[in-house]
Design a protein around this motif. Structure first.
Motif, PDB file in Angstrom:
ATOM      1  N   LEU A 137       0.852  -1.198   0.000  1.00  0.00           N
ATOM      2  CA  LEU A 137       0.000   0.000   0.000  1.00  0.00           C
ATOM      3  C   LEU A 137       0.885   1.245   0.000  1.00  0.00           C
ATOM      4  CD1 LEU A 137      -2.551  -1.233   2.692  1.00  0.00           C
ATOM      5  CD2 LEU A 137      -2.936  -1.135   0.245  1.00  0.00           C
ATOM      6  N   ASP A 138       0.254   2.418  -0.016  1.00  0.00           N
ATOM      7  CA  ASP A 138       1.013   3.654  -0.235  1.00  0.00           C
ATOM      8  C   ASP A 138       1.576   4.328   1.019  1.00  0.00           C
ATOM      9  OD1 ASP A 138       0.595   3.454  -2.914  1.00  0.00           O
ATOM     10  OD2 ASP A 138      -1.267   4.618  -2.881  1.00  0.00           O
ATOM     11  N   GLY A 139       1.130   3.947   2.215  1.00  0.00           N
ATOM     12  CA  GLY A 139       1.487   4.685   3.430  1.00  0.00           C
ATOM     13  C   GLY A 139       2.891   4.416   3.939  1.00  0.00           C
ATOM     14  N   ASN A 140       3.148   4.821   5.210  1.00  0.00           N
ATOM     15  CA  ASN A 140       4.499   4.688   5.768  1.00  0.00           C
ATOM     16  C   ASN A 140       4.560   3.848   7.048  1.00  0.00           C
ATOM     17  OD1 ASN A 140       3.232   6.480   7.442  1.00  0.00           O
ATOM     18  ND2 ASN A 140       4.663   8.165   7.144  1.00  0.00           N
ATOM     19  N   VAL A 141       3.425   3.296   7.477  1.00  0.00           N
ATOM     20  CA  VAL A 141       3.438   2.453   8.670  1.00  0.00           C
ATOM     21  C   VAL A 141       3.338   0.979   8.254  1.00  0.00           C
ATOM     22  CG1 VAL A 141       2.358   1.947  10.891  1.00  0.00           C
ATOM     23  CG2 VAL A 141       2.258   4.280   9.960  1.00  0.00           C
ATOM     24  N   GLY A 180      -4.339   8.857  12.459  1.00  0.00           N
ATOM     25  CA  GLY A 180      -3.760   9.875  11.583  1.00  0.00           C
ATOM     26  C   GLY A 180      -2.644   9.356  10.691  1.00  0.00           C
ATOM     27  N   GLY A 181      -2.387   8.051  10.725  1.00  0.00           N
ATOM     28  CA  GLY A 181      -1.320   7.482   9.902  1.00  0.00           C
ATOM     29  C   GLY A 181      -1.848   6.834   8.639  1.00  0.00           C
ATOM     30  N   GLU A 182      -0.939   6.276   7.862  1.00  0.00           N
ATOM     31  CA  GLU A 182      -1.313   5.572   6.631  1.00  0.00           C
ATOM     32  C   GLU A 182      -0.581   4.241   6.568  1.00  0.00           C
ATOM     33  OE1 GLU A 182      -3.399   6.162   4.129  1.00  0.00           O
ATOM     34  OE2 GLU A 182      -4.078   8.126   4.845  1.00  0.00           O
ATOM     35  N   PRO A 183      -1.291   3.127   6.511  1.00  0.00           N
ATOM     36  CA  PRO A 183      -0.616   1.827   6.435  1.00  0.00           C
ATOM     37  C   PRO A 183       0.194   1.665   5.146  1.00  0.00           C
ATOM     38  CG  PRO A 183      -3.012   1.570   6.317  1.00  0.00           C
ATOM     39  CD  PRO A 183      -2.746   3.016   6.564  1.00  0.00           C
ATOM     40  N   ALA A 184       1.377   1.046   5.279  1.00  0.00           N
ATOM     41  CA  ALA A 184       2.229   0.818   4.111  1.00  0.00           C
ATOM     42  C   ALA A 184       1.940  -0.528   3.471  1.00  0.00           C
ATOM     43  CB  ALA A 184       3.698   0.872   4.526  1.00  0.00           C
ATOM     44  N   ASN A 185       1.233  -1.363   4.222  1.00  0.00           N
ATOM     45  CA  ASN A 185       0.956  -2.695   3.695  1.00  0.00           C
ATOM     46  C   ASN A 185      -0.129  -3.378   4.516  1.00  0.00           C
ATOM     47  OD1 ASN A 185       3.361  -2.994   5.761  1.00  0.00           O
ATOM     48  ND2 ASN A 185       2.223  -4.918   5.766  1.00  0.00           N
ATOM     49  N   PHE A 186      -0.660  -4.428   3.916  1.00  0.00           N
ATOM     50  CA  PHE A 186      -1.484  -5.386   4.640  1.00  0.00           C
ATOM     51  C   PHE A 186      -0.587  -6.608   4.767  1.00  0.00           C
ATOM     52  CE2 PHE A 186      -3.831  -9.309   4.350  1.00  0.00           C
ATOM     53  CZ  PHE A 186      -4.942  -9.127   5.146  1.00  0.00           C
ATOM     54  N   LEU A 187      -0.419  -7.123   5.984  1.00  0.00           N
ATOM     55  CA  LEU A 187       0.381  -8.338   6.118  1.00  0.00           C
ATOM     56  C   LEU A 187      -0.180  -9.242   7.195  1.00  0.00           C
ATOM     57  CD1 LEU A 187       2.767 -10.218   5.643  1.00  0.00           C
ATOM     58  CD2 LEU A 187       4.152  -8.776   7.083  1.00  0.00           C
ATOM     59  N   ASP A 188      -0.615 -10.408   6.752  1.00  0.00           N
ATOM     60  CA  ASP A 188      -1.103 -11.432   7.672  1.00  0.00           C
ATOM     61  C   ASP A 188      -0.021 -12.512   7.735  1.00  0.00           C
ATOM     62  OD1 ASP A 188      -2.340 -13.501   8.958  1.00  0.00           O
ATOM     63  OD2 ASP A 188      -3.876 -13.843   7.421  1.00  0.00           O
ATOM     64  N   VAL A 189       0.650 -12.611   8.913  1.00  0.00           N
ATOM     65  CA  VAL A 189       1.730 -13.605   9.020  1.00  0.00           C
ATOM     66  C   VAL A 189       1.189 -14.999   9.313  1.00  0.00           C
ATOM     67  CG1 VAL A 189       3.634 -12.087   9.668  1.00  0.00           C
ATOM     68  CG2 VAL A 189       2.140 -12.998  11.446  1.00  0.00           C
ATOM     69  N   GLY A 190      -0.105 -15.094   9.559  1.00  0.00           N
ATOM     70  CA  GLY A 190      -0.702 -16.410   9.779  1.00  0.00           C
ATOM     71  C   GLY A 190      -0.547 -16.883  11.211  1.00  0.00           C
ATOM     72  N   GLY A 191      -0.875 -18.129  11.422  1.00  0.00           N
ATOM     73  CA  GLY A 191      -0.968 -18.671  12.775  1.00  0.00           C
ATOM     74  C   GLY A 191       0.366 -18.907  13.467  1.00  0.00           C
ATOM     75  N   THR A 192       1.421 -19.231  12.701  1.00  0.00           N
ATOM     76  CA  THR A 192       2.676 -19.607  13.339  1.00  0.00           C
ATOM     77  C   THR A 192       3.681 -18.475  13.262  1.00  0.00           C
ATOM     78  OG1 THR A 192       3.335 -20.521  11.225  1.00  0.00           O
ATOM     79  CG2 THR A 192       2.457 -22.068  12.838  1.00  0.00           C
ATOM     80  N   ASN A 201       9.307   3.346   1.834  1.00  0.00           N
ATOM     81  CA  ASN A 201       8.412   4.344   2.451  1.00  0.00           C
ATOM     82  C   ASN A 201       8.180   4.065   3.925  1.00  0.00           C
ATOM     83  OD1 ASN A 201       7.972   5.686   0.042  1.00  0.00           O
ATOM     84  ND2 ASN A 201       6.264   4.352  -0.511  1.00  0.00           N
ATOM     85  N   VAL A 202       8.493   2.848   4.389  1.00  0.00           N
ATOM     86  CA  VAL A 202       8.168   2.468   5.767  1.00  0.00           C
ATOM     87  C   VAL A 202       9.025   3.249   6.761  1.00  0.00           C
ATOM     88  CG1 VAL A 202       8.284   0.570   7.440  1.00  0.00           C
ATOM     89  CG2 VAL A 202       7.297   0.188   5.186  1.00  0.00           C
ATOM     90  N   LYS A 203       8.352   3.952   7.677  1.00  0.00           N
ATOM     91  CA  LYS A 203       9.061   4.762   8.672  1.00  0.00           C
ATOM     92  C   LYS A 203       8.861   4.232  10.092  1.00  0.00           C
ATOM     93  CE  LYS A 203      10.764   7.696   5.715  1.00  0.00           C
ATOM     94  NZ  LYS A 203      10.893   6.681   4.647  1.00  0.00           N
ATOM     95  N   ALA A 204       7.959   3.298  10.291  1.00  0.00           N
ATOM     96  CA  ALA A 204       7.736   2.645  11.583  1.00  0.00           C
ATOM     97  C   ALA A 204       6.990   1.346  11.311  1.00  0.00           C
ATOM     98  CB  ALA A 204       6.906   3.538  12.499  1.00  0.00           C
ATOM     99  N   ILE A 205       7.172   0.381  12.235  1.00  0.00           N
ATOM    100  CA  ILE A 205       6.465  -0.890  12.051  1.00  0.00           C
ATOM    101  C   ILE A 205       5.619  -1.174  13.284  1.00  0.00           C
ATOM    102  CG2 ILE A 205       6.694  -3.391  11.743  1.00  0.00           C
ATOM    103  CD1 ILE A 205       9.334  -2.878  10.304  1.00  0.00           C
ATOM    104  N   VAL A 228       2.676   4.802  17.501  1.00  0.00           N
ATOM    105  CA  VAL A 228       3.212   4.875  16.142  1.00  0.00           C
ATOM    106  C   VAL A 228       3.268   6.330  15.699  1.00  0.00           C
ATOM    107  CG1 VAL A 228       2.758   4.321  13.717  1.00  0.00           C
ATOM    108  CG2 VAL A 228       2.429   2.572  15.461  1.00  0.00           C
ATOM    109  N   GLN A 229       2.162   7.051  15.932  1.00  0.00           N
ATOM    110  CA  GLN A 229       2.115   8.462  15.531  1.00  0.00           C
ATOM    111  C   GLN A 229       3.159   9.287  16.285  1.00  0.00           C
ATOM    112  OE1 GLN A 229       0.485   7.534  12.699  1.00  0.00           O
ATOM    113  NE2 GLN A 229       0.420   9.779  12.750  1.00  0.00           N
TER     114      GLN A 229
END
Ligand code: GDP
Ligand code: MN
Length: 398
Positions: free
Chosen positions: A264-268, A289-301, A319-323, A392-393
């Motif tokens: 995605l386009d954001g920085n988180v 007030g932030g913008e997600p940089a991605n959708f990430l599902d790491v799953g069960g394990t 673009n990622v500035k914080a996780i 995060v903010q």
């Protein structure tokens, strides 16, 4: 999974949908050979050369050209192969063309003028039914038609228990104003197209234009086909059509690692277990007030190895500035995930160059928080969901 036009047309053809005949070529020499074959098979004397990239609007961008002899096939193919094709649907720098479709010219003169229509088959999510969307205003970009003359776009919904009924196919043909041979051809076309859509496990067919030739044949001149990713396990022959050159390289790598990742386009950057929680996390980041940089599902394990892979993939996006790590420990215990985060952090060293905020809830959440707080690492822990998003903010504001 999106396909190239030539691949989409192969699928249509296999279900008996009439198509503009053609074949793909990777060099201008091959293009000339293919053009000769097409001429022998179809009797055409002119060819259309079409850039194969995953984007529409190629015609306007100079990626679709008519060739009137073999010398033109050669020179036009040479121009198009290797070009950076810019269309309204490509990134600003364009997309590199590495192959062209050489197809018979189907706009030949005859008794009637050729006519271009629009037709697509897709899922109407509001009614949970497939629908056929169609318009006489084909050839041009359908978004403009939808905006300026929405009354010229028709839809036909299909009841899943009985499928497309013959009267529906006829109604569509009548609405195009067709009669005689063209009407019969359109009924056949619509019927075959819908069958192809269902039986190929597609999520989108967009045929723009559908052409009525000067001798009243109805055929697909363009084909935008997407196959449902979740059906690829039983559609191996389509899965093999995937062109990784056309896809986001980070998403390709994530898929290979078994992670559900959408850029995605954001920085988180987000690392979450479970698709629902991942969506909730993205919502909360936005609310703070932030913008997600991605959708990430790491799953069960969410073990150390997986957490590390996920960190590496998230950090490929510059673009990622914080996780924000947001994990619910149900079956997987929070302290194990926390250990995973700490281990991954230790392993990766300088590779982690942005602040990390971790929220772990569920089984052994307290132990997990202690583990993180006592690790001596620059990992910020949080207990509440909103608290995590606010933190995060805070780090981004610094
Ligand atoms: P898009 O621009 O990416 O949507 O590519 P299309 O496959 O829709 O082609 C763009 C345009 O090229 C069509 O709308 C037609 O006007 C034209 N075109 C496609 N095939 C032929 C052909 O066989 N002969 C001629 N003369 N024009 C064609
Ligand atoms: Mn088109």
């Amino acid at each position: 999974m999106n396909l190239h036009e030539y691949q989409g047309k192969e699928i249509l053809n296999s279900f008996g949908v009439r198509i503009q005949r053609g074949r793909v070529a990777h060099s201008h020499k091959e293009a000339v050979e293919v053009a000769k074959q097409i001429a022998a098979e179809t009797g055409t004397g002119w060819w259309v050369i079409k850039a194969q990239i995953h984007a529409g609007g190629r015609g306007k961008g100079g990626g679709v050209k008519l060739a009137k002899n073999l010398a033109e096939v050669d020179s036009i193919s040479q121009d198009i192969i290797g070009m950076m094709l810019k269309t309204p649907q490509t990134p600003p720098q364009g997309k590199k063309v590495s192959q062209v479709l050489i197809a018979e010219d189907v706009y030949y003169p005859g008794e009637h003028e050729p006519e271009e229509y629009y037709m697509s088959v897709l899922l109407n999510r509001e009614t949970s039914r497939n629908m056929i969307m169609y318009s006489t205003e084909g050839g041009m970009d359908i978004e403009t038609v939808a905006e300026e003359t929405p009354h010229l776009i028709f839809t036909e919904e299909i009841d899943p228990t009985v499928g497309l009924l013959p009267f529906q196919a006829r109604k569509i043909a009548f609405n195009f104003g067709l009669s005689g041979v063209a009407l019969k051809e359109m009924v056949k076309f619509v019927t075959a197209l819908y069958k192809a859509y269902v039986e190929s496990d597609a999520s989108l067919f967009e045929i723009n234009p559908v052409l009525k030739t000067s001798d009243d044949k109805i055929m697909a001149v363009d084909a935008k086909v997407s196959i449902d990713d979740n059906a690829l396990f039983r559609r191996k022959e389509y899965a093999e059509m995937r062109d990784l050159r056309e896809e986001n390289p980070i998403e390709v790598e994530a898929r290979a690692a078994g992670l559900n990742y959408v850029d995605l386009d954001g920085n988180v950057g987000c690392m979450v277990n479970g698709a629902g929680l991942a969506m909730g996390t993205m919502d909360l980041i936005k609310q703070a007030g932030g913008e997600p940089a991605n959708f990430l599902d790491v799953g069960g394990t969410a073990d150390a190895k997986r957490v590390e892979t996920a960190f590496r993939i998230i950090l490929k996006d510059s673009n990622v500035k914080a996780i924000l790590v947001n994990i619910f420990g149900g079956i997987v215990r929070c302290d194990r995930v926390a250990q995973g985060v700490v281990d991954a952090y230790t392993n990766m060293g300088d590779a982690i160059n942005v602040p990390i905020i971790v929220r772990l809830q569920g089984t052994n959440a307290k132990e997990a928080k202690e583990l993180i707080d006592n690790s001596g690492m620059e990992i910020i822990s949080a207990t509440e969901f909103k608290e995590a998003a606010d933190k995060v903010q805070e780090v981004l504001a610094k």
